[in-house]
Design a protein around this motif. Structure first.
Motif, PDB file in Angstrom:
ATOM      1  N   CYS A   1       0.834  -1.212   0.000  1.00 48.93           N
ATOM      2  CA  CYS A   1       0.000   0.000   0.000  1.00 48.93           C
ATOM      3  C   CYS A   1       0.864   1.256   0.000  1.00 48.93           C
ATOM      4  O   CYS A   1       0.575   2.223  -0.714  1.00 48.93           O
ATOM      5  CB  CYS A   1      -0.922  -0.010   1.214  1.00 48.93           C
ATOM      6  SG  CYS A   1      -2.227  -1.254   1.138  1.00 48.93           S
ATOM      7  N   LYS A   2       1.924   1.230   0.809  1.00 44.42           N
ATOM      8  CA  LYS A   2       2.801   2.406   0.872  1.00 44.42           C
ATOM      9  C   LYS A   2       3.481   2.662  -0.465  1.00 44.42           C
ATOM     10  O   LYS A   2       3.641   3.807  -0.877  1.00 44.42           O
ATOM     11  CB  LYS A   2       3.849   2.211   1.969  1.00 44.42           C
ATOM     12  CG  LYS A   2       3.292   2.288   3.379  1.00 44.42           C
ATOM     13  CD  LYS A   2       4.399   2.128   4.420  1.00 44.42           C
ATOM     14  CE  LYS A   2       3.844   2.241   5.833  1.00 44.42           C
ATOM     15  NZ  LYS A   2       4.909   2.059   6.856  1.00 44.42           N
ATOM     16  N   SER A   3       3.869   1.593  -1.147  1.00 47.58           N
ATOM     17  CA  SER A   3       4.552   1.767  -2.425  1.00 47.58           C
ATOM     18  C   SER A   3       3.623   2.349  -3.487  1.00 47.58           C
ATOM     19  O   SER A   3       4.075   2.935  -4.469  1.00 47.58           O
ATOM     20  CB  SER A   3       5.127   0.431  -2.910  1.00 47.58           C
ATOM     21  OG  SER A   3       4.083  -0.482  -3.207  1.00 47.58           O
ATOM     22  N   LYS A   5       1.237   4.521  -2.563  1.00 43.25           N
ATOM     23  CA  LYS A   5       0.767   5.783  -1.971  1.00 43.25           C
ATOM     24  C   LYS A   5      -0.715   5.721  -1.566  1.00 43.25           C
ATOM     25  O   LYS A   5      -1.483   6.650  -1.813  1.00 43.25           O
ATOM     26  CB  LYS A   5       1.008   6.956  -2.932  1.00 43.25           C
ATOM     27  CG  LYS A   5       2.473   7.223  -3.224  1.00 43.25           C
ATOM     28  CD  LYS A   5       2.649   8.410  -4.159  1.00 43.25           C
ATOM     29  CE  LYS A   5       4.106   8.788  -4.319  1.00 43.25           C
ATOM     30  NZ  LYS A   5       4.948   7.691  -4.832  1.00 43.25           N
ATOM     31  N   THR A   6      -1.084   4.609  -0.948  1.00 41.12           N
ATOM     32  CA  THR A   6      -2.440   4.480  -0.445  1.00 41.12           C
ATOM     33  C   THR A   6      -2.384   3.870   0.947  1.00 41.12           C
ATOM     34  O   THR A   6      -1.312   3.699   1.530  1.00 41.12           O
ATOM     35  CB  THR A   6      -3.311   3.629  -1.392  1.00 41.12           C
ATOM     36  OG1 THR A   6      -4.663   3.656  -0.931  1.00 41.12           O
ATOM     37  CG2 THR A   6      -2.815   2.198  -1.467  1.00 41.12           C
ATOM     38  N   THR A   7      -3.546   3.548   1.502  1.00 42.10           N
ATOM     39  CA  THR A   7      -3.630   2.981   2.837  1.00 42.10           C
ATOM     40  C   THR A   7      -4.261   1.597   2.775  1.00 42.10           C
ATOM     41  O   THR A   7      -4.837   1.204   1.763  1.00 42.10           O
ATOM     42  CB  THR A   7      -4.497   3.873   3.752  1.00 42.10           C
ATOM     43  OG1 THR A   7      -5.828   3.945   3.198  1.00 42.10           O
ATOM     44  CG2 THR A   7      -3.922   5.276   3.853  1.00 42.10           C
ATOM     45  N   SER A  90      -8.443   6.530  -0.483  1.00 45.40           N
ATOM     46  CA  SER A  90      -7.703   7.048   0.672  1.00 45.40           C
ATOM     47  C   SER A  90      -7.781   8.569   0.743  1.00 45.40           C
ATOM     48  O   SER A  90      -7.972   9.143   1.821  1.00 45.40           O
ATOM     49  CB  SER A  90      -6.238   6.604   0.598  1.00 45.40           C
ATOM     50  OG  SER A  90      -6.137   5.200   0.658  1.00 45.40           O
TER      51      SER A  90
END
Length: 213
Positions: A1-3, A5-7, A90
């Motif tokens: 998710c971080k890669s 850019k979300t949650t 997000s």
């Protein structure tokens, strides 16, 4: 998710939309259904300053109608996952936090009338939403080691007959594991549809976490 850019909540929300659309597309669904109604529970403690140790009910929600996806019949789990939709979700949740106070605050005007008549008047009518997501986040490990410790964290919700057809409850264990519980009421969703949705959700989730970022 971080890669991407979300949650995690954004990803869960999108997985649910993708899978439910896939499940319903295998059935005879009238073309008039173009969106899936969802809600994401939001804690109001950030605004009230209530102690995390206090037992209370301080929740609101962000409501949305997401486009009904019509995937190709041979589409397999994890393929062409719409990460852009997860990012959009997000952002929508982040931007909608302040409006949650307004939503819950309007209830007092509803109760100026006859709340019992209002809520009982919802019986037998269409449900407000299809899917509801509640993410408690990770339960932090206990700092004081005693005789008892919580190693795994799960939570589920009873069926609200005027709420969503299915509840998806997410919680993190102190170890870092993410646990998911699906609940739905008798008559709220056909068991065959619910079983197919859960199986598809698990397959989609497993496919995504096995991929390289």
């Amino acid at each position: 998710c971080k890669s991407h850019k979300t949650t995690l909540t954004g990803a869960y929300h999108t997985i649910g939309t993708v899978v439910l659309s896939r499940v319903l597309s295998t059935m005879v669904i009238p073309k008039k259904y173009k969106t899936i109604g969802t809600s994401v529970a939001v804690s109001m403690r950030r605004f009230t300053g209530t102690s995390p140790e206090a037992m209370c009910d301080q929740a609101s929600a962000i409501y949305t109608n997401v486009p009904f996806l019509r995937p190709p019949p041979d589409g397999r789990p994890g393929e062409s996952f719409p990460w852009s939709a997860a990012v959009e979700c997000s952002n929508r949740l982040r931007n909608g936090l302040s409006k949650c106070r307004e939503v819950i605050g309007l209830i007092k005007f509803l109760f100026y009338g006859n709340p019992r008549e209002y809520w009982f008047g919802q019986l037998g009518k269409k449900r407000e939403r299809t899917l509801e997501y509640s993410n408690l986040g990770r339960l932090a490990p206990s700092k004081d080691k005693g005789q008892w410790e919580i190693e795994r964290m799960f939570f589920g919700q009873c069926d609200s007959i005027v709420g969503s057809a299915m509840n998806i409850s997410i919680a993190g264990s102190p170890s870092g594991a993410v646990n998911t519980v699906f609940t739905w009421g008798e008559g709220a969703m056909d068991d065959a549809v619910a079983d197919a949705f859960i199986a598809g959700f698990k397959a989609e989730f497993s496919s995504l976490v096995s991929q390289d970022p």
